[in-house]
Design a protein around this motif. Structure first.
Motif, PDB file in Angstrom:
ATOM      1  N   LEU A 149      -0.811   4.322 -16.051  1.00  0.00           N
ATOM      2  CA  LEU A 149       0.235   5.219 -16.737  1.00  0.00           C
ATOM      3  C   LEU A 149       1.129   5.777 -15.855  1.00  0.00           C
ATOM      4  CD1 LEU A 149      -1.864   6.824 -19.891  1.00  0.00           C
ATOM      5  CD2 LEU A 149      -0.678   4.486 -19.755  1.00  0.00           C
ATOM      6  N   ASN A 150       1.587   5.220 -14.842  1.00  0.00           N
ATOM      7  CA  ASN A 150       2.573   5.580 -13.779  1.00  0.00           C
ATOM      8  C   ASN A 150       3.756   4.854 -13.461  1.00  0.00           C
ATOM      9  OD1 ASN A 150       3.848   6.243 -11.581  1.00  0.00           O
ATOM     10  ND2 ASN A 150       1.955   6.701 -10.178  1.00  0.00           N
ATOM     11  N   PRO A 151       4.623   4.989 -14.453  1.00  0.00           N
ATOM     12  CA  PRO A 151       5.907   4.039 -14.371  1.00  0.00           C
ATOM     13  C   PRO A 151       6.705   3.949 -13.069  1.00  0.00           C
ATOM     14  CG  PRO A 151       6.167   5.801 -16.043  1.00  0.00           C
ATOM     15  CD  PRO A 151       4.824   6.241 -15.210  1.00  0.00           C
ATOM     16  N   TRP A 152       6.117   4.856 -12.074  1.00  0.00           N
ATOM     17  CA  TRP A 152       6.978   4.530 -10.612  1.00  0.00           C
ATOM     18  C   TRP A 152       6.372   3.483  -9.967  1.00  0.00           C
ATOM     19  CZ3 TRP A 152      11.197   6.809  -9.406  1.00  0.00           C
ATOM     20  CH2 TRP A 152      11.635   7.998  -9.854  1.00  0.00           C
ATOM     21  N   CYS A 153       5.145   3.023 -10.364  1.00  0.00           N
ATOM     22  CA  CYS A 153       4.664   1.788  -9.684  1.00  0.00           C
ATOM     23  C   CYS A 153       5.598   0.653  -9.877  1.00  0.00           C
ATOM     24  CB  CYS A 153       3.078   1.489 -10.252  1.00  0.00           C
ATOM     25  SG  CYS A 153       1.854   2.409  -9.242  1.00  0.00           S
TER      26      CYS A 153
ATOM     27  N   GLY B  15       0.883  -1.258  -0.123  1.00  0.00           N
ATOM     28  CA  GLY B  15       0.206  -0.062  -0.037  1.00  0.00           C
ATOM     29  C   GLY B  15       0.776   1.111  -0.204  1.00  0.00           C
ATOM     30  N   ALA B  16       2.052   1.331   0.747  1.00  0.00           N
ATOM     31  CA  ALA B  16       2.667   2.289   0.842  1.00  0.00           C
ATOM     32  C   ALA B  16       3.601   2.353  -0.568  1.00  0.00           C
ATOM     33  CB  ALA B  16       3.947   2.073   2.017  1.00  0.00           C
ATOM     34  N   ALA B  17       4.026   1.443  -1.208  1.00  0.00           N
ATOM     35  CA  ALA B  17       4.573   1.332  -2.409  1.00  0.00           C
ATOM     36  C   ALA B  17       3.793   2.251  -3.422  1.00  0.00           C
ATOM     37  CB  ALA B  17       4.985   0.124  -2.886  1.00  0.00           C
ATOM     38  N   ILE B  18       2.149   1.785  -3.451  1.00  0.00           N
ATOM     39  CA  ILE B  18       1.464   2.425  -4.348  1.00  0.00           C
ATOM     40  C   ILE B  18       1.233   3.913  -4.092  1.00  0.00           C
ATOM     41  CG2 ILE B  18      -0.942   2.461  -5.123  1.00  0.00           C
ATOM     42  CD1 ILE B  18      -0.774  -0.469  -4.733  1.00  0.00           C
ATOM     43  N   ALA B  19       1.129   4.241  -2.827  1.00  0.00           N
ATOM     44  CA  ALA B  19       1.088   5.479  -2.383  1.00  0.00           C
ATOM     45  C   ALA B  19       2.146   6.622  -2.726  1.00  0.00           C
ATOM     46  CB  ALA B  19       0.851   5.739  -0.998  1.00  0.00           C
ATOM     47  N   ALA B  20       3.572   5.766  -2.693  1.00  0.00           N
ATOM     48  CA  ALA B  20       4.686   6.497  -2.804  1.00  0.00           C
ATOM     49  C   ALA B  20       4.809   6.783  -4.429  1.00  0.00           C
ATOM     50  CB  ALA B  20       5.756   5.611  -2.688  1.00  0.00           C
ATOM     51  N   ALA B  21       4.448   5.890  -5.405  1.00  0.00           N
ATOM     52  CA  ALA B  21       4.559   5.995  -6.467  1.00  0.00           C
ATOM     53  C   ALA B  21       3.448   7.112  -7.324  1.00  0.00           C
ATOM     54  CB  ALA B  21       3.931   4.645  -7.378  1.00  0.00           C
ATOM     55  N   PHE B  22       2.472   7.186  -6.641  1.00  0.00           N
ATOM     56  CA  PHE B  22       1.634   8.377  -7.066  1.00  0.00           C
ATOM     57  C   PHE B  22       2.141   9.728  -6.645  1.00  0.00           C
ATOM     58  CE2 PHE B  22      -1.366   4.845  -7.866  1.00  0.00           C
ATOM     59  CZ  PHE B  22      -1.814   5.410  -9.232  1.00  0.00           C
ATOM     60  N   LEU B  23       2.887   9.744  -5.369  1.00  0.00           N
ATOM     61  CA  LEU B  23       3.418  10.864  -4.978  1.00  0.00           C
ATOM     62  C   LEU B  23       4.634  11.402  -5.948  1.00  0.00           C
ATOM     63  CD1 LEU B  23       3.310  10.594  -1.104  1.00  0.00           C
ATOM     64  CD2 LEU B  23       2.317  12.399  -2.404  1.00  0.00           C
TER      65      LEU B  23
ATOM     66  N   TYR C 191       0.707  -9.562  -4.961  1.00  0.00           N
ATOM     67  CA  TYR C 191       0.714  -8.192  -4.545  1.00  0.00           C
ATOM     68  C   TYR C 191       1.556  -7.483  -5.362  1.00  0.00           C
ATOM     69  CZ  TYR C 191      -1.104  -9.195   0.145  1.00  0.00           C
ATOM     70  OH  TYR C 191      -2.073  -9.607   1.170  1.00  0.00           O
ATOM     71  N   THR C 192       2.920  -8.000  -5.894  1.00  0.00           N
ATOM     72  CA  THR C 192       3.701  -7.321  -6.675  1.00  0.00           C
ATOM     73  C   THR C 192       3.360  -7.105  -8.014  1.00  0.00           C
ATOM     74  OG1 THR C 192       5.448  -8.428  -5.312  1.00  0.00           O
ATOM     75  CG2 THR C 192       6.175  -7.470  -7.417  1.00  0.00           C
ATOM     76  N   LEU C 193       2.392  -8.023  -8.562  1.00  0.00           N
ATOM     77  CA  LEU C 193       1.904  -7.905 -10.012  1.00  0.00           C
ATOM     78  C   LEU C 193       0.628  -6.866  -9.899  1.00  0.00           C
ATOM     79  CD1 LEU C 193       1.538 -11.649 -11.017  1.00  0.00           C
ATOM     80  CD2 LEU C 193       3.248 -10.058 -11.838  1.00  0.00           C
ATOM     81  N   THR C 194      -0.056  -6.753  -8.637  1.00  0.00           N
ATOM     82  CA  THR C 194      -0.992  -5.582  -8.808  1.00  0.00           C
ATOM     83  C   THR C 194      -0.691  -4.353  -8.701  1.00  0.00           C
ATOM     84  OG1 THR C 194      -2.515  -7.310  -7.598  1.00  0.00           O
ATOM     85  CG2 THR C 194      -2.883  -5.036  -7.396  1.00  0.00           C
ATOM     86  N   THR C 195       0.566  -4.183  -7.881  1.00  0.00           N
ATOM     87  CA  THR C 195       1.276  -2.804  -7.848  1.00  0.00           C
ATOM     88  C   THR C 195       1.902  -2.273  -9.307  1.00  0.00           C
ATOM     89  OG1 THR C 195       1.880  -3.303  -5.579  1.00  0.00           O
ATOM     90  CG2 THR C 195       3.186  -1.501  -6.777  1.00  0.00           C
ATOM     91  N   ALA C 196       2.275  -3.504 -10.145  1.00  0.00           N
ATOM     92  CA  ALA C 196       2.932  -3.093 -11.259  1.00  0.00           C
ATOM     93  C   ALA C 196       1.709  -2.971 -12.226  1.00  0.00           C
ATOM     94  CB  ALA C 196       3.545  -4.422 -11.761  1.00  0.00           C
ATOM     95  N   GLY C 197       0.857  -3.538 -12.109  1.00  0.00           N
ATOM     96  CA  GLY C 197      -0.633  -3.611 -12.993  1.00  0.00           C
ATOM     97  C   GLY C 197      -1.160  -2.409 -12.825  1.00  0.00           C
ATOM     98  N   ILE C 198      -1.281  -1.683 -11.630  1.00  0.00           N
ATOM     99  CA  ILE C 198      -1.999  -0.421 -11.509  1.00  0.00           C
ATOM    100  C   ILE C 198      -0.885   0.606 -12.115  1.00  0.00           C
ATOM    101  CG2 ILE C 198      -2.070   1.294  -9.534  1.00  0.00           C
ATOM    102  CD1 ILE C 198      -3.062  -1.116  -7.869  1.00  0.00           C
TER     103      ILE C 198
END
Length: 157
Positions: free
Chosen positions: A111-115, A19-27, A99-106
Motif C-alpha cells: 500500500l505504498n503508491p510511491w513504488c 533496489g534504490a527505487a524501492i528504498a526511495a519509495a519507502f523513504l 523488475y519494474t513489475l516487481t517494484t510496482a507489485g511491492i
C-alpha cells in the motif's frame, strides 16, 4: 574491434537501480505519505501479489531462455547469441520488465503508491543507462539480425 563488442556495461546497474527505487519509495512514503483509502485494501494486496508472482515467472522464464541459448544472464558480460525465443519474442527486455513489475507489485502489496512512481523512474533510468548500451552492444555483435529483431519486437511491451 568496436568498444561495445567487448561488453555492454562496466557494472550491472539495473538491480541496484530498482533496489534504490524501492528504498526511495519507502523513504518518500515515510516523509511524504500518500493516503491510501481503506476500501478494498485486499484487492490492492492481491493485485500486488499477482504482479510480483508474474514478474518472478517472467524473470525465471527469461533467465532459463538465456541459459538454454548458451549466453550470459549478466548485463555486464558479452552476449554470445542473439536470443529471440521465449519471452524475448514479446519484449526485448523481459528481465527489466520483471523488475519494474516487481517494484510496482511491492507498492500495491505494501500500500505504498510511491513504488508505482519510482518503478516508472527506474524504468526510464534503466533505459538510459543500461538498455541503450546493451542495444549498441547487440547491434555491433549481431548487426542486421538484431535490427530485424528490434523492428519486430517492442523494447518493453
Amino acid at each position: 574491434m568496436n568498444a561495445y563488442r567487448m561488453k555492454p556495461l562496466a557494472f550491472p546497474w539495473p538491480p541496484l537501480i530498482y533496489g534504490a527505487a524501492i528504498a526511495a519509495a519507502f523513504l518518500l512514503q515515510a516523509y511524504f505519505p500518500l493516503a491510501v483509502t481503506d476500501t478494498n485494501i485486499w484487492i490492492a494486496r492481491a493485485a500486488g501479489g499477482l504482479l510480483i508472482l508474474s514478474a518472478i515467472v517472467l524473470d525465471v522464464w527469461a533467465m532459463r531462455t538465456l541459459l538454454d541459448c548458451h549466453t550470459t544472464i549478466l548485463p555486464n558480460r558479452c552476449s554470445t547469441h542473439l536470443v529471440t525465443s521465449g519471452p524475448y519474442r514479446f519484449t526485448r527486455n523481459p528481465i527489466y520488465l520483471g523488475y519494474t513489475l516487481t517494484t510496482a507489485g511491492i507498492g500495491l502489496a505494501m500500500l505504498n503508491p510511491w513504488c508505482i512512481v519510482t518503478a516508472m523512474i527506474a524504468a526510464a533510468i534503466t533505459s538510459i543507462i543500461a538498455i541503450k548500451r546493451e542495444e549498441l552492444h547487440l547491434l555491433s555483435r549481431f548487426g542486421v539480425d538484431f535490427e530485424r529483431y528490434c523492428n519486430g519486437t517492442a523494447r518493453w511491451i
